[in-house]
Write a protein that holds these residues in place. Structure first.
Motif, PDB file in Angstrom:
ATOM      1  N   THR A  71     -18.644  -1.394 -51.230  1.00 37.75           N
ATOM      2  CA  THR A  71     -18.027  -1.453 -49.902  1.00 37.75           C
ATOM      3  C   THR A  71     -19.098  -1.518 -48.822  1.00 37.75           C
ATOM      4  OG1 THR A  71     -16.123  -0.179 -50.696  1.00 37.75           O
ATOM      5  CG2 THR A  71     -16.446  -0.292 -48.313  1.00 37.75           C
ATOM      6  N   ALA A  72     -20.152  -0.702 -48.992  1.00 42.74           N
ATOM      7  CA  ALA A  72     -21.258  -0.756 -48.033  1.00 42.74           C
ATOM      8  C   ALA A  72     -21.961  -2.108 -48.098  1.00 42.74           C
ATOM      9  CB  ALA A  72     -22.247   0.370 -48.314  1.00 42.74           C
ATOM     10  N   LEU A  73     -22.170  -2.621 -49.322  1.00 39.40           N
ATOM     11  CA  LEU A  73     -22.818  -3.927 -49.463  1.00 39.40           C
ATOM     12  C   LEU A  73     -21.944  -5.040 -48.918  1.00 39.40           C
ATOM     13  CD1 LEU A  73     -24.582  -3.816 -52.953  1.00 39.40           C
ATOM     14  CD2 LEU A  73     -25.652  -4.062 -50.717  1.00 39.40           C
ATOM     15  N   ALA A  74     -20.618  -4.882 -49.025  1.00 44.54           N
ATOM     16  CA  ALA A  74     -19.720  -5.883 -48.461  1.00 44.54           C
ATOM     17  C   ALA A  74     -19.973  -6.045 -46.968  1.00 44.54           C
ATOM     18  CB  ALA A  74     -18.263  -5.477 -48.703  1.00 44.54           C
ATOM     19  N   PHE A 112     -31.367   6.492 -47.769  1.00 44.07           N
ATOM     20  CA  PHE A 112     -31.136   7.662 -48.619  1.00 44.07           C
ATOM     21  C   PHE A 112     -30.765   8.867 -47.759  1.00 44.07           C
ATOM     22  CE2 PHE A 112     -32.804  11.696 -50.141  1.00 44.07           C
ATOM     23  CZ  PHE A 112     -32.201  11.816 -51.382  1.00 44.07           C
ATOM     24  N   THR A 113     -31.504   9.076 -46.691  1.00 47.54           N
ATOM     25  CA  THR A 113     -31.273  10.246 -45.843  1.00 47.54           C
ATOM     26  C   THR A 113     -29.925  10.197 -45.161  1.00 47.54           C
ATOM     27  OG1 THR A 113     -33.663  10.455 -45.458  1.00 47.54           O
ATOM     28  CG2 THR A 113     -32.201  11.580 -43.913  1.00 47.54           C
ATOM     29  N   GLU A 114     -29.581   9.074 -44.545  1.00 45.17           N
ATOM     30  CA  GLU A 114     -28.326   9.006 -43.801  1.00 45.17           C
ATOM     31  C   GLU A 114     -27.117   9.118 -44.731  1.00 45.17           C
ATOM     32  OE1 GLU A 114     -28.888   5.455 -41.563  1.00 45.17           O
ATOM     33  OE2 GLU A 114     -28.295   4.100 -43.186  1.00 45.17           O
ATOM     34  N   CYS A 115     -27.217   8.558 -45.938  1.00 40.66           N
ATOM     35  CA  CYS A 115     -26.094   8.626 -46.872  1.00 40.66           C
ATOM     36  C   CYS A 115     -25.981  10.011 -47.512  1.00 40.66           C
ATOM     37  CB  CYS A 115     -26.233   7.545 -47.940  1.00 40.66           C
ATOM     38  SG  CYS A 115     -26.034   5.865 -47.287  1.00 40.66           S
ATOM     39  N   THR A 116     -27.109  10.639 -47.816  1.00 37.21           N
ATOM     40  CA  THR A 116     -27.097  12.004 -48.359  1.00 37.21           C
ATOM     41  C   THR A 116     -26.466  12.971 -47.364  1.00 37.21           C
ATOM     42  OG1 THR A 116     -29.056  11.620 -49.726  1.00 37.21           O
ATOM     43  CG2 THR A 116     -28.552  13.907 -49.149  1.00 37.21           C
ATOM     44  N   LEU A 117     -26.860  12.879 -46.113  1.00 33.24           N
ATOM     45  CA  LEU A 117     -26.310  13.765 -45.084  1.00 33.24           C
ATOM     46  C   LEU A 117     -24.820  13.508 -44.867  1.00 33.24           C
ATOM     47  CD1 LEU A 117     -29.221  13.656 -42.475  1.00 33.24           C
ATOM     48  CD2 LEU A 117     -28.623  15.566 -43.986  1.00 33.24           C
ATOM     49  N   ALA A 118     -24.410  12.246 -44.933  1.00 34.22           N
ATOM     50  CA  ALA A 118     -22.995  11.918 -44.727  1.00 34.22           C
ATOM     51  C   ALA A 118     -22.128  12.539 -45.815  1.00 34.22           C
ATOM     52  CB  ALA A 118     -22.815  10.399 -44.702  1.00 34.22           C
ATOM     53  N   GLY A 282     -26.721   3.512 -39.657  1.00 35.81           N
ATOM     54  CA  GLY A 282     -25.772   4.566 -40.016  1.00 35.81           C
ATOM     55  C   GLY A 282     -24.455   4.066 -40.561  1.00 35.81           C
ATOM     56  N   SER A 283     -24.241   2.759 -40.556  1.00 34.94           N
ATOM     57  CA  SER A 283     -22.955   2.214 -40.992  1.00 34.94           C
ATOM     58  C   SER A 283     -22.704   2.449 -42.477  1.00 34.94           C
ATOM     59  CB  SER A 283     -22.889   0.718 -40.671  1.00 34.94           C
ATOM     60  OG  SER A 283     -24.036   0.047 -41.171  1.00 34.94           O
ATOM     61  N   ALA A 284     -23.715   2.269 -43.330  1.00 35.43           N
ATOM     62  CA  ALA A 284     -23.530   2.443 -44.768  1.00 35.43           C
ATOM     63  C   ALA A 284     -23.158   3.882 -45.122  1.00 35.43           C
ATOM     64  CB  ALA A 284     -24.795   2.033 -45.519  1.00 35.43           C
TER      65      ALA A 284
END
Length: 455
Positions: A71-74, A112-118, A282-284
């Motif tokens: 979905t993120a890659l889309a 990695f950081t933004e997705c881990t925190l999310a 931050g979108s992913a």
């Protein structure tokens, strides 16, 4: 209208000037060191993990880690992989491709950081479905200023979803199908809007199901065509690779008639690299928050691999195909940019079939971006409205695809660029402030990997 266009052009130039690009690269470099280079050290494990059966398994209250990545890659694999790379090479010379790769390598730690925190600070709705994103991270960790930053991020994320997510992508689909098959823009817009609406109304699960099939299929199709062009021009490949590094490191313009020097190559490479993989925007992280996972860092690594597929593979194939074809900087390519330059390069080996393949891939890439950004924009919209009006957002978002297919969108392109920059700034600030939290999650997961004997 002219005054508005001038203002937008100035704002775009300032927001995407050296300061923002330095902040993006600097944040990536800082986080890479802060994380102990774990994103690089664990890349092999992350790639094996994302392609495993375990990553494809769904579950109650979420989508599979693989589906969240797709979905993120889309949303990120789009026209930037075809049009953006060609534009960077035209404006910045062959060396721009090298700086795209550098920004991608540093962007791995950022994503990695933004997705881990999310994932760590995500929430669940009444049905148990997880959701989140940078706006929730900011609101939960930075107090009252964080709530303001979260609202700013969400507001511009919604704006970006309509601009770069729907209007401009539909315009690219219309132009591609008109070029390849002479299809009328109004009909293309109507079909695009209808298909998007059907998928979007299914929510994250519907979007994830389509993305899990569409993204790998279109990537394989494009990679096959691109590699055929590179192999067809293999005699030119050593010279092309030499020009890449010569232009990237030389203070003077590269040979062969292509524009570019160290500074221009760096500027265009970093800018188009960020537009391609969206590391730092931050979108992913919004898509990552919907994943079914038992560990924030695990999904951080899975999401990080998106940069490998998007920039290090797809953009590299596009750039090498263009450079090896020998069309860059030639008289016949003068004044040619974007998809037209990629078509010219592919046609050197594949002829008319190459032109059709590029147009089809532009269509598929752009449509995938529409459905990927739909979920990200919807989540940001829900943050601003307290979860109300999501059906209205979905409907309006899909209908804007029709408008995008039939009108000229120079102003919308600039507005989308501005929204992207204004998303990135609060997100990068948040990542820097919470880098210690992300580092702790990475260390804890590293210890877990060693205990499991998987590293």
């Amino acid at each position: 209208m002219a005054a508005l266009e001038t203002w937008l052009r100035t704002a775009e130039r300032v927001l995407w000037g050296p300061g923002t690009l330095a902040l993006l690269l600097g944040t990536g470099a800082f986080l890479t060191v802060r994380l102990g280079f774990l994103p690089w050290r664990n890349l092999g494990w992350a790639l094996r993990s994302v392609l495993s059966r375990e990553a494809r398994r769904g579950g109650e209250g979420g989508v599979s880690p693989f589906a969240a990545l797709m979905t993120a890659l889309a949303a990120t694999i789009g026209t930037g992989n075809i049009v953006g790379v060609a534009t960077a090479l035209t404006a910045g010379g062959p060396g721009a491709l090298v700086w795209m790769e550098v920004s991608a390598l540093l962007g791995m730690a950022t994503k990695f950081t933004e997705c881990t925190l999310a994932v760590k600070y995500r929430r669940r709705d009444r049905q148990g479905q997880p959701y989140g994103g940078p706006m929730y991270v900011m609101a939960d960790t930075l107090g009252r200023p964080g709530a303001v930053l979260g609202a700013v991020f969400a507001l511009f994320a919604v704006g970006a979803s309509f601009g770069i997510g729907s209007l401009t992508q539909a315009n690219s689909i219309s132009a591609a199908l008109d070029t390849a098959f002479s299809l009328p823009p109004a009909a293309v817009g109507a079909v695009t809007a209808a298909l998007a609406l059907v998928i979007i109304l299914g929510g994250i699960r519907g979007i994830a199901r389509v993305s899990s099939v569409l993204v790998p299929a279109m990537a394989v199709l494009y990679l096959g065509a691109g590699l055929a062009v590179i192999l067809g021009n293999w005699r030119n490949l050593p010279q092309a690779v030499g020009d890449l590094f010569l232009c990237a490191l030389s203070p003077r313009a590269a040979a062969g008639g292509a524009a570019g020097s160290l500074l221009t190559s760096l500027r265009w490479g970093v800018a188009r690299g960020v537009f391609s993989n969206e590391a730092g925007l931050g979108s992913a992280a919004i898509s990552a928050a919907a994943a079914r996972t038992d560990c924030p860092a695990r999904q951080g690594y899975v999401s990080m691999t998106g940069i490998v597929f998007d920039t290090l593979i797809l953009c590299t194939v596009t750039g090498l195909a263009i450079c090896a074809s020998g069309v860059l900087g030639t008289p016949e390519a003068r004044g040619t940019d974007g998809a037209a330059l990629t078509i010219l390069a592919f046609s050197t080996v594949l002829g008319r079939t190459g032109a059709v393949l590029v147009c089809v891939c532009v269509t598929l890439f752009a449509f995938s971006t529409i459905i990927g950004w739909a979920y990200q924009g919807e989540t940001a919209f829900g943050y601003l409205t307290g979860g109300r009006g999501l059906s209205l957002y979905r409907t309006v978002f899909a209908l804007t695809a029709f408008w995008g297919a039939v009108v000229q969108l120079e102003t919308v392109f600039r507005l989308a660029d501005i929204c992207n920059a204004l998303m990135a700034l609060p997100n990068l600030l948040c990542l820097l402030l919470l880098s210690g939290t992300a580092a702790a999650e990475a260390r804890n997961f590293q210890a877990r990997l060693k205990a499991e004997g998987r590293k």
